[in-house]
Structures are given as C-alpha cells and as structure tokens.
Design a protein around this motif. Structure first.
Motif, PDB file in Angstrom:
ATOM      1  N   GLY A  77     -15.380  -5.488 -48.808  1.00  0.00           N
ATOM      2  CA  GLY A  77     -14.277  -5.007 -47.972  1.00  0.00           C
ATOM      3  C   GLY A  77     -14.390  -5.425 -46.523  1.00  0.00           C
ATOM      4  N   HIS A  78     -13.632  -4.736 -45.693  1.00  0.00           N
ATOM      5  CA  HIS A  78     -13.629  -5.000 -44.249  1.00  0.00           C
ATOM      6  C   HIS A  78     -15.003  -4.692 -43.655  1.00  0.00           C
ATOM      7  N   HIS A  79     -15.526  -5.635 -42.907  1.00  0.00           N
ATOM      8  CA  HIS A  79     -16.802  -5.379 -42.244  1.00  0.00           C
ATOM      9  C   HIS A  79     -16.930  -6.261 -41.021  1.00  0.00           C
ATOM     10  N   HIS A  80     -18.036  -6.135 -40.328  1.00  0.00           N
ATOM     11  CA  HIS A  80     -18.263  -6.863 -39.080  1.00  0.00           C
ATOM     12  C   HIS A  80     -19.574  -7.642 -39.174  1.00  0.00           C
ATOM     13  N   HIS A  81     -19.866  -8.420 -38.124  1.00  0.00           N
ATOM     14  CA  HIS A  81     -21.049  -9.283 -38.203  1.00  0.00           C
ATOM     15  C   HIS A  81     -21.864  -9.275 -36.930  1.00  0.00           C
ATOM     16  N   VAL A  98     -16.494   2.329 -34.728  1.00  0.00           N
ATOM     17  CA  VAL A  98     -15.557   1.354 -34.177  1.00  0.00           C
ATOM     18  C   VAL A  98     -14.191   1.495 -34.830  1.00  0.00           C
ATOM     19  N   GLU A  99     -14.189   1.709 -36.133  1.00  0.00           N
ATOM     20  CA  GLU A  99     -12.918   1.891 -36.845  1.00  0.00           C
ATOM     21  C   GLU A  99     -12.175   3.093 -36.283  1.00  0.00           C
ATOM     22  N   GLU A 100     -12.905   4.171 -36.099  1.00  0.00           N
ATOM     23  CA  GLU A 100     -12.276   5.404 -35.604  1.00  0.00           C
ATOM     24  C   GLU A 100     -11.760   5.211 -34.181  1.00  0.00           C
ATOM     25  N   GLU A 115      -4.851  -4.869 -34.965  1.00  0.00           N
ATOM     26  CA  GLU A 115      -5.801  -5.809 -35.551  1.00  0.00           C
ATOM     27  C   GLU A 115      -7.041  -5.819 -34.685  1.00  0.00           C
ATOM     28  N   HIS A 116      -8.183  -5.586 -35.292  1.00  0.00           N
ATOM     29  CA  HIS A 116      -9.413  -5.633 -34.506  1.00  0.00           C
ATOM     30  C   HIS A 116     -10.418  -6.555 -35.156  1.00  0.00           C
ATOM     31  N   VAL A 117     -10.994  -7.409 -34.348  1.00  0.00           N
ATOM     32  CA  VAL A 117     -12.022  -8.340 -34.799  1.00  0.00           C
ATOM     33  C   VAL A 117     -13.248  -8.073 -33.941  1.00  0.00           C
TER      34      VAL A 117
HETATM   35 MN   LIG Z   1     -13.658  -2.837 -38.092  1.00  0.00          MN
END
Ligand SMILES: [Mn+2]
Ligand SMILES: [Mn+2]
Ligand SMILES: [Zn+2]
Ligand SMILES: [Zn+2]
Lengths: 133, 133
Positions: A77-81, A98-100, A115-117
């Motif tokens: 799913g959606h995740h970060h790096h 971060v999502e919150e 949209e967040h990257v």
């Molecule tokens: Mn995120």
DNA sequence: CGTTATAGTGATAGCCGTTCTCATTTAGAA
DNA sequence: TTCTAAATGAGAACGGCTATCACTATAACG
C-alpha cells in the motif's frame, strides 16, 4: 480494458528492477539491461516502468534533481521512503503521524484531494563511515 | 565572497515574484516581465531566482510535473506549503510533528544529513466550488 | 497447427525545462 | 571619469522524457 501481452521485455524490466538494491532511473535500468546483453530499447524501458507503476508493482518518485526513480517495493500500500543519496539503499516507512497531519492541515484550510509525497533523502551509516575514512 | 551588484534585473525579478499570488515558474515570471515591457533575458531570470533562493529571499520547490517553482514567502525559516494545484494559492505551514518524525526515523535507521521536502498539493475551497458549478 | 489482428517494440526525432557560452554591457570602486 | 570584473542576454547545448511510425511478435481464433 485491453489485454496486456507478455513480452520478454517487460519481464526483463521487472527482473532487473527487482535485482536493484534501491531506486534506479530508467536510464540506469536500460544501461544495466544492455550491459547484460539485452537489446531492449530505451522507450520500452520507460513504457514498461510506467506500466509497472500503474499496476502498483513498482514505486516511483522524483529525486531532488528532478529525475524519476523507480523501485520494486516490498510494501504493497501507500508508504514512504528513506533513501541514501549516496548508495541508494532504501528503507520503506509507514508514517501515521504524517498521514494524520496531512489530513488535519488540509481540512483546516478547506483543501481537498490532498496529494502528499514524503520521501527522505539522507546518508546511511555505511556511506557515512566510508566518507570519513 | 565576491560582492553582489545591484541590477535593475534582480530588482525586477524580486518585485514581480513578490506580486505573484503563489508559486510561479521561471518561465512564467519571465513572461510576466516581458509582458510588462521588460527586456530581461530568460537566463537572467533563472540566475536571479537561484540567487534569491540562496539568500533565503525566495523558496523553491518541484511541482509534481518536475518543474521548479518559486515564491517569495512571508515566513523566514524552514517551513512547508499547502498549494492549490488549480489556482496556485499557497498557505505556509509549520509542522513540528513532521520535523520530529523525520529526526526520529533518520536516527532509527542510522541515517544522517536527512533532507525532507514536504509540500502538499490539493484543491482549495474556491476552486472546488468553481469546479462543481 | 497456421492465420491474422493488433499490442508492443525500438530507432529516432522532437519537446521542454534548464544550464552553458561568450561577446557585450554596466555597477561600483578608485 | 576611468577601469575592472560581475552581470547580462541571445542562442547553443544539454538531459530526461515523450511522440512517431514502420516493423515485430503475442495470443486469440479457426
Ligand atoms: Mn503518506
Ligand atoms: Mn520540515
Ligand atoms: Zn548509503
Ligand atoms: Zn485554488
């Protein structure tokens, strides 16, 4: 939806992307393939990478220099790096805070379709040691 | 460090950037200047924007399309943005939770020199209303 | 099987944002 | 005012990426 044909080119892109340690550019991937004896074309690499991103088989992000980088991620799913800018070593991150925060800030300002990257670039412990040596 | 000369070109870039509502591209800014009768060159716009970013007078970020955008921000120090992808309206954000998360995640993985760019793109209330109309 | 329609390929041209080059201009110190 | 080098700007060049289009080969169908 039109059927997707299975070509050795797509499989080669998939396989080479899976072998890569971290995020790689389309051009790097193409070079790796050519170095391995493949005759695959650059446009085909771009096309298949885009396809893999579309189906969720690959992740893509912009480097700070603006180049598009690709990776075959373990997380679905959606995740970060967290990416080492020297060796490309990549850690996958989940970031509830971060999502919150994103949702809260968007709502506070009356924005929608946010949209967040969020990808972090840094220097891994190994590369830091190598640099100071 | 060599002295910086004051040219009308730099002042024109500064002024036009300040007049812009949100983030603008170098080319947009150049066009605005030319439309206003200026004979400034595109390379000069790029150079001065880079200079303003270096001194902290301007902020820059990558659009999702990879183009570099610039803005004369009110907030001085490190901050983040919430940007309407339709009209460019921009809100400046501070994000303590994100800063802390970045530091914690970096430390957990032994990374240093972490660079984080967290800018949110969305649709502002006004543009959402206009769209559904 | 062989036939066939067409998705996919790849060499190459083109696009677009950005940087470089270098002859010319000009800010600002003397 | 004179002088020097920082700054400018027109255009060339660069790099990543996409579009084009003649050709290839996948896979459905008979
Ligand atoms: Mn995120
Ligand atoms: Mn931050
Ligand atoms: Zn590393
Ligand atoms: Zn808007």
């Amino acid at each position: 939806m039109q059927p997707k044909r299975n070509t050795w080119q797509r499989e080669a892109v998939r396989a080479t992307l899976a072998e890569a340690h971290g995020f790689v550019s389309a051009q790097q991937l193409h070079q790796s393939l050519r170095d391995g004896g493949s005759t695959i074309g650059l446009a085909t690499v771009y096309r298949n990478l885009a396809g893999l991103v579309e189906t969720g088989e690959a992740d893509s992000l912009q480097s700070p220099e603006g180049e598009n980088l690709f990776r075959s991620c373990a997380t679905q799913g959606h995740h970060h790096h967290l990416i080492c800018r020297s060796c490309g070593d990549t850690r996958e991150l989940s970031a509830t805070v971060v999502e919150e925060w994103t949702q809260r800030v968007g709502a506070e300002h009356g924005f929608s379709e946010i949209e967040h990257v969020v990808d972090l670039f840094g220097l891994c412990a190994r590369c830091r040691a190598a640099r100071s040596a």
